[in-house]
Scaffold this active site. Structure first.
Site, mmCIF file in Angstrom:
data_model
loop_
_atom_site.group_PDB
_atom_site.id
_atom_site.type_symbol
_atom_site.label_atom_id
_atom_site.label_comp_id
_atom_site.label_asym_id
_atom_site.label_seq_id
_atom_site.Cartn_x
_atom_site.Cartn_y
_atom_site.Cartn_z
ATOM 1 N N ASN A 240 71.951 29.851 56.730
ATOM 2 C CA ASN A 240 73.406 29.891 55.830
ATOM 3 C C ASN A 240 72.352 29.471 55.076
ATOM 4 O O ASN A 240 71.500 28.334 55.134
ATOM 5 C CB ASN A 240 74.056 29.261 56.271
ATOM 6 N N GLU A 241 72.587 30.686 54.163
ATOM 7 C CA GLU A 241 71.579 30.369 52.283
ATOM 8 C C GLU A 241 70.308 29.454 52.806
ATOM 9 O O GLU A 241 69.702 28.380 52.575
ATOM 10 C CB GLU A 241 72.351 28.900 51.756
ATOM 11 N N GLN B 212 86.917 27.695 50.500
ATOM 12 C CA GLN B 212 87.353 27.926 52.129
ATOM 13 C C GLN B 212 89.032 26.947 52.402
ATOM 14 O O GLN B 212 89.903 27.389 51.870
ATOM 15 C CB GLN B 212 86.324 26.380 52.689
ATOM 16 N N GLU C 41 84.703 24.777 57.250
ATOM 17 C CA GLU C 41 83.268 24.033 57.681
ATOM 18 C C GLU C 41 83.360 22.585 57.983
ATOM 19 O O GLU C 41 84.532 22.125 57.972
ATOM 20 C CB GLU C 41 82.661 24.215 55.774
ATOM 21 N N GLU D 108 81.040 33.808 52.067
ATOM 22 C CA GLU D 108 81.148 32.516 50.983
ATOM 23 C C GLU D 108 81.503 33.080 49.714
ATOM 24 O O GLU D 108 80.969 33.441 48.987
ATOM 25 C CB GLU D 108 80.362 31.655 50.820
ATOM 26 N N TYR E 255 80.097 32.229 44.084
ATOM 27 C CA TYR E 255 81.018 31.098 43.186
ATOM 28 C C TYR E 255 80.742 31.307 42.342
ATOM 29 O O TYR E 255 80.460 31.152 41.350
ATOM 30 C CB TYR E 255 81.133 29.467 43.337
#
Ligand code: AHR
Length: 512
Positions: free
Chosen positions: A192-193, A365, A45, A316, A261
């Site tokens: 995204n999200e 990432q 990113e 992710e 996450y």
């Protein structure tokens, strides 16, 4: 016809566990899915030192580079056979104006990177840099495009710019900017999200927006070429997946995303290196929730898509801790220890075992951000324990899954427990069997007894990732403290393989 070979793995527990025996069964069936290599995907990113002062140093840098991208990173990523790279975000994606990142450098407008540190983005790394880098790496590009603050027109112009062969306005512009041939980008994330930084939308609202964008996406060469990924849920938000599966016709979608996450507390994530066993246990507890999330999202998808036409893409995932002292809090720079190796090994085993539905994933990432595989400091680059796990697991890329069924022994800490062992297995085209085993137990060794009868395996080799302390990590002063070593603590006798798995270790055993 289903041919079943049953491999019985006996987790012969150490005497300390009261002589109980845990059996693992591996079912090899012709119907088992392939483990898509795209499960081993990455994510870069425009965030902190991921792109700028990470991957990309510019072509005038004294650091060896190819078109501005560090050659040491290119080499490292090729060695783990990086299958795809997601870009430009993340949250950044829904602020990104792609046209600002093409054309002469001196004419490119700047912008403020509002999500990540408020720094100025000069747009010097843009579409050409990213797509040429993917070509150099032999990786498929995965563009996560702006929906939150963009327009359908911008979106389809980008698609035309990257994919239209010739004669269109965007193909003409691409040519003027030095690239004749299209890149044929297959993987497209539609925002995204969207429940958060992508626009704080409800699932119902996004489902409509998604359909609008997907309707106008055309692949000029071949209608079936595009792989459209709907921005997915966070963790256990099954309603999100349910709405997308219910509302979006199959003709408009190839995959649904999911983000998770391993964070113990969003307000107090804790240090990446300075943690005790309790924190370690909690991190593993969070990481292992991936099993439940993937299982339950798959069940929701199954309801609307029993023929398995739509994939689950975990675009992710990874461990998230406090930033390293003295670094910009908006840059998410963290060290990477044996805890991260455990998260990587166990999570990748989960994805392998769910290969039926999970066809792609992206660790967050790649460089200098969150659970990175490489870290850089000036001219130096180091490989993290996570990198080594990805390297060991390359044996599973595109191999036939050998499904496992077993009850793991427990890793117990102060009265609470987690499964100590995780396993996945596969057979590659050459007929070699590969088994990856992770023992997350912080103090106990576990003995695995694998029955290899029926597989005609006589010759084995193995590698291990281990260290003395769970907090151990590689540093710029000591870059090889943790590295893959040959592993010999196994015995093959009369078709039975006994392996001693040290505490917090990752072992991959392969037939020769
Ligand atoms: O990976 C860091 C951020 O985490 C991404 O930008 C966002 O999608 C997620 O919340």
């Amino acid at each position: 016809m289903k041919v079943k070979i049953i491999i019985t793995l006996m987790l012969g527990l150490s005497l300390g566990l009261y002589g109980q025996e845990t059996k693992i069964t591996i079912l090899a069936s012709e119907d088992a899915p392939k483990i898509s290599r795209h499960i081993y995907g990455h994510f870069a990113e425009h965030l902190g030192r991921s792109i700028y002062d990470g991957l990309y140093v510019g072509d005038t840098s004294s650091i060896p580079n190819k078109d501005g991208v560090r050659t040491d990173i290119i080499k490292a990523l090729k060695e783990i056979k990086i299958p795809n790279l997601r870009w430009p975000g993340g949250c950044f994606a829904d602020t990104y104006q792609w046209k600002d990142g093409i054309g002469p450098l001196e004419e490119r407008p700047t912008m403020v990177n509002s999500w990540w540190g408020g720094v100025t983005e000069d747009n010097s790394f843009g579409t050409h840099n990213f797509l040429n880098l993917c070509e150099e790496l032999g990786a498929e590009p995965f563009i996560s495009a702006n929906v939150g603050s963009g327009t359908v027109e911008d979106f389809i112009d980008w698609l035309q710019y990257t994919n239209h062969p010739k004669g269109s306005p965007m193909a003409k512009l691409r040519k003027e900017n030095g690239r004749e041939e299209p890149w044929d980008v297959k993987f497209w994330g539609i925002g995204n999200e969207m429940w958060g930084c992508g626009g704080n939308m409800t699932a119902e609202y996004y489902a409509n927006i998604y359909k609008q964008y997907a309707t106008f996406m055309t692949s000029w060469e071949n209608e079936n070429d595009l792989y459209r990924i709907a921005a997915g849920a966070s963790g256990g938000d099954y309603h999100w997946t349910e709405v997308l599966m219910r509302e979006v016709p199959k003709s408009l979608i190839e995959a649904v995303g999911l983000h998770h996450y391993a964070v113990i507390d969003w307000e107090n994530k804790g240090s990446a290196t300075g943690y005790d066993e309790e924190i370690y246990f909690r991190s593993m507890e969070e990481a292992l929730k991936m099993e439940e999330f993937v299982t339950k999202h798959s069940q929701v998808m199954e309801k609307y898509d029993p023929d398995n036409e739509i994939d689950l893409v975990v675009d992710e995932w990874g461990g998230w801790y406090d930033v390293e002292e003295g670094t910009n809090p908006g840059f998410l720079y963290q060290q990477n220890t044996m805890r991260d190796a455990m998260i990587a090994g166990a999570t990748l085993n989960i994805f392998n075992n769910h290969s039926e539905r999970v066809k792609m994933a992206n660790i967050a990432q790649t460089v200098n951000v969150l659970q990175a595989v490489v870290l850089t400091e000036g001219e130096q680059m180091i490989l993290t324990p996570t990198y080594h796990v990805f390297k060991m697991y390359t044996v599973h890329h595109d191999a036939q899954l050998l499904p496992v069924d077993f009850d793991s022994p427990k890793y117990t800490f102060e009265g609470e427990s987690l499964p100590a062992i995780s396993v996945s297995a596969s057979k590659n085209e050459a007929g070699n069997t590969n088994i990856s085993l992770v023992n997350i137990d912080a103090s106990e060794e576990h003995i695995v007894e694998i029955d290899l009868e029926g597989l005609d395996i006589n010759d084995l080799e193995a590698n291990i990732l281990e260290s003395e302390k769970i907090q151990d990590h590689n540093t710029f002063e000591n870059p090889n403290k943790i590295k893959i070593k040959e592993f010999e603590d196994f015995k093959l006798k009369n078709g039975k393989l006994e392996v001693s798995l040290p505490p917090f270790s990752v072992v991959v055993i392969s037939s020769k």
